[in-house]
Design a protein around this motif. Structure first.
Motif, PDB file in Angstrom:
ATOM      1  N   PHE A   1       3.673  -8.294  75.749  1.00 33.26           N
ATOM      2  CA  PHE A   1       4.133  -7.862  77.073  1.00 33.26           C
ATOM      3  C   PHE A   1       3.114  -8.241  78.144  1.00 33.26           C
ATOM      4  N   GLU A   2       1.843  -7.988  77.887  1.00 33.64           N
ATOM      5  CA  GLU A   2       0.798  -8.243  78.884  1.00 33.64           C
ATOM      6  C   GLU A   2       0.634  -9.733  79.166  1.00 33.64           C
ATOM      7  N   ASN A   3       0.789 -10.580  78.136  1.00 39.70           N
ATOM      8  CA  ASN A   3       0.726 -12.025  78.360  1.00 39.70           C
ATOM      9  C   ASN A   3       1.853 -12.492  79.265  1.00 39.70           C
ATOM     10  N   VAL A   4       3.060 -11.962  79.049  1.00 36.78           N
ATOM     11  CA  VAL A   4       4.213 -12.424  79.810  1.00 36.78           C
ATOM     12  C   VAL A   4       4.212 -11.871  81.238  1.00 36.78           C
ATOM     13  N   GLU A   5       3.683 -10.666  81.418  1.00 39.54           N
ATOM     14  CA  GLU A   5       3.697 -10.078  82.765  1.00 39.54           C
ATOM     15  C   GLU A   5       2.645 -10.678  83.690  1.00 39.54           C
ATOM     16  N   MET A   6       1.657 -11.385  83.134  1.00 39.97           N
ATOM     17  CA  MET A   6       0.539 -11.856  83.949  1.00 39.97           C
ATOM     18  C   MET A   6       0.962 -12.706  85.150  1.00 39.97           C
ATOM     19  N   PRO A   7       1.868 -13.697  84.995  1.00 41.46           N
ATOM     20  CA  PRO A   7       2.258 -14.482  86.181  1.00 41.46           C
ATOM     21  C   PRO A   7       2.885 -13.630  87.281  1.00 41.46           C
TER      22      PRO A   7
ATOM     23  N   VAL B   1      10.139  -8.672  82.500  1.00 42.76           N
ATOM     24  CA  VAL B   1       9.475  -9.060  81.254  1.00 42.76           C
ATOM     25  C   VAL B   1      10.333  -8.716  80.041  1.00 42.76           C
ATOM     26  N   LEU B   2      10.871  -7.515  80.008  1.00 46.87           N
ATOM     27  CA  LEU B   2      11.695  -7.107  78.870  1.00 46.87           C
ATOM     28  C   LEU B   2      12.961  -7.943  78.762  1.00 46.87           C
ATOM     29  N   THR B   3      13.548  -8.286  79.904  1.00 46.47           N
ATOM     30  CA  THR B   3      14.743  -9.135  79.895  1.00 46.47           C
ATOM     31  C   THR B   3      14.423 -10.505  79.325  1.00 46.47           C
ATOM     32  N   MET B   4      13.301 -11.089  79.752  1.00 47.47           N
ATOM     33  CA  MET B   4      12.937 -12.418  79.274  1.00 47.47           C
ATOM     34  C   MET B   4      12.565 -12.394  77.797  1.00 47.47           C
ATOM     35  N   LEU B   5      11.862 -11.366  77.358  1.00 42.47           N
ATOM     36  CA  LEU B   5      11.499 -11.274  75.942  1.00 42.47           C
ATOM     37  C   LEU B   5      12.742 -11.157  75.065  1.00 42.47           C
ATOM     38  N   ALA B   6      13.740 -10.439  75.559  1.00 45.41           N
ATOM     39  CA  ALA B   6      14.996 -10.344  74.811  1.00 45.41           C
ATOM     40  C   ALA B   6      15.674 -11.706  74.726  1.00 45.41           C
TER      41      ALA B   6
ATOM     42  N   GLY C   1      14.190 -13.784  72.061  1.00 43.67           N
ATOM     43  CA  GLY C   1      14.246 -13.192  70.726  1.00 43.67           C
ATOM     44  C   GLY C   1      12.998 -12.455  70.290  1.00 43.67           C
ATOM     45  N   LEU C   2      12.279 -11.855  71.233  1.00 39.49           N
ATOM     46  CA  LEU C   2      11.034 -11.156  70.899  1.00 39.49           C
ATOM     47  C   LEU C   2      11.099  -9.655  71.168  1.00 39.49           C
ATOM     48  N   GLN C   3      12.301  -9.116  71.377  1.00 35.04           N
ATOM     49  CA  GLN C   3      12.398  -7.685  71.601  1.00 35.04           C
ATOM     50  C   GLN C   3      11.872  -6.934  70.375  1.00 35.04           C
ATOM     51  N   GLY C   4      11.124  -5.864  70.636  1.00 31.93           N
ATOM     52  CA  GLY C   4      10.503  -5.086  69.568  1.00 31.93           C
ATOM     53  C   GLY C   4       9.106  -5.540  69.212  1.00 31.93           C
ATOM     54  N   LEU C   5       8.675  -6.680  69.761  1.00 29.06           N
ATOM     55  CA  LEU C   5       7.340  -7.205  69.453  1.00 29.06           C
ATOM     56  C   LEU C   5       6.396  -7.108  70.650  1.00 29.06           C
ATOM     57  N   GLU C   6       6.775  -6.310  71.636  1.00 29.50           N
ATOM     58  CA  GLU C   6       6.023  -6.271  72.895  1.00 29.50           C
ATOM     59  C   GLU C   6       4.569  -5.865  72.719  1.00 29.50           C
ATOM     60  N   LYS C   7       4.261  -5.036  71.732  1.00 25.39           N
ATOM     61  CA  LYS C   7       2.904  -4.497  71.573  1.00 25.39           C
ATOM     62  C   LYS C   7       2.030  -5.338  70.647  1.00 25.39           C
ATOM     63  N   ARG C   8       2.577  -6.353  70.048  1.00 25.27           N
ATOM     64  CA  ARG C   8       1.787  -7.168  69.129  1.00 25.27           C
ATOM     65  C   ARG C   8       0.871  -8.128  69.877  1.00 25.27           C
TER      66      ARG C   8
ATOM     67  N   GLN D   1       4.815 -19.446  70.434  1.00 25.59           N
ATOM     68  CA  GLN D   1       5.367 -20.401  71.377  1.00 25.59           C
ATOM     69  C   GLN D   1       6.466 -19.763  72.224  1.00 25.59           C
ATOM     70  N   ARG D   2       7.237 -18.874  71.635  1.00 26.95           N
ATOM     71  CA  ARG D   2       8.274 -18.185  72.405  1.00 26.95           C
ATOM     72  C   ARG D   2       7.653 -17.283  73.465  1.00 26.95           C
ATOM     73  N   VAL D   3       6.507 -16.673  73.159  1.00 31.29           N
ATOM     74  CA  VAL D   3       5.787 -15.899  74.179  1.00 31.29           C
ATOM     75  C   VAL D   3       5.357 -16.826  75.316  1.00 31.29           C
ATOM     76  N   SER D   4       4.850 -17.992  74.963  1.00 25.06           N
ATOM     77  CA  SER D   4       4.427 -18.970  75.971  1.00 25.06           C
ATOM     78  C   SER D   4       5.601 -19.392  76.854  1.00 25.06           C
ATOM     79  N   ILE D   5       6.755 -19.589  76.246  1.00 22.86           N
ATOM     80  CA  ILE D   5       7.948 -19.976  77.005  1.00 22.86           C
ATOM     81  C   ILE D   5       8.398 -18.843  77.923  1.00 22.86           C
ATOM     82  N   ALA D   6       8.393 -17.612  77.398  1.00 24.59           N
ATOM     83  CA  ALA D   6       8.765 -16.459  78.227  1.00 24.59           C
ATOM     84  C   ALA D   6       7.827 -16.310  79.411  1.00 24.59           C
TER      85      ALA D   6
END
Length: 222
Positions: free
Chosen positions: A102-108, A124-129, A132-139, A150-155
């Motif tokens: 979550f923190e990586n994706v929210e930075m921009p 952030v939650l919408t993009m992670l869903a 396909g990364l919903q439920g992995l926000e805290k990892r 890579q999907r985190v990078s794309i999000a």
């Protein structure tokens, strides 16, 4: 025209030798293009993307974005422009290991300083869903597979809906099904938001979906 690259030269120094990575490159992109740059390893694809995104600096030529010549801007001006204009997808992910997904994706979005925390969380939650990364926000990144990183990078690149996305082999570490889903997602953003996408790739999937294919070899556009 959104982007014009004119007579661009880039040389890397290796020991006492100069390696010409880009040689008199000319490329133009209109708004909302979905374009791929293809070529063998060492052909200059990534160097061209990095120069366009102002991560690297060419020694000669022009890079004109929305009528502004980036080669004339200072380092601080380029940093501000990157924050506003570009989304980056790197082949090696470039995630911050001490931050969770979550923190990586929210930075921009935080760097833009325009949104409330509630708005940031929703985006952030919408993009992670979508990736396909919903439920992995805290990892943390090291708790994820290469494909998940890579999907985190794309999000992270897509979450702020940038005017231009520069993607260096974005599907390289994804299985074919996930790669297809990611390309579909990027095409959707391209069509709905008018973001311009420029890829460097070896992947036939991206080349087949690209509206235009630019071939580069030995630092020159073929």
């Amino acid at each position: 025209m959104l982007l014009e690259v004119k007579n661009l030269f880039k040389t890397y120094v290796s020991g006492k030798l100069g390696v010409k990575a880009l040689r008199d490159v000319n490329v133009s992109l209109a708004k909302a293009e979905f374009t791929a740059i293809a070529g063998p390893s060492g052909s200059g694809k990534t160097t061209l993307l990095n120069c366009i995104g102002t991560i690297d600096r060419a020694e000669q030529g022009q890079i004109i974005l929305d009528g502004v010549d980036l080669m004339e801007k200072t380092r601080n001006e380029l940093a501000a422009l990157r924050k506003e204009y570009f989304g980056f997808i790197f082949q090696t992910y470039n995630l911050i290991p001490v931050l969770n997904v979550f923190e990586n994706v929210e930075m921009p979005l935080k760097l833009l300083r325009r949104l409330s925390q509630e708005e940031i969380q929703e985006k952030v939650l919408t993009m992670l869903a979508k990736v396909g990364l919903q439920g992995l926000e805290k990892r943390r990144p090291l708790e994820l597979s290469g494909g998940q990183q890579q999907r985190v990078s794309i999000a992270r690149a897509l979450v702020k809906h940038p005017k231009m996305v520069l993607a260096d082999e974005p599907t390289a570490n994804l299985d074919s099904k996930t790669g297809e889903e990611i390309v579909d997602l990027m095409k959707e953003l391209n069509q709905q938001e008018g973001s311009t996408f420029l890829f460097s790739t070896h992947d036939p999937l991206i080349m087949n979906h690209a509206k235009r294919l630019i071939k580069i070899r030995d630092g020159m556009i073929e």
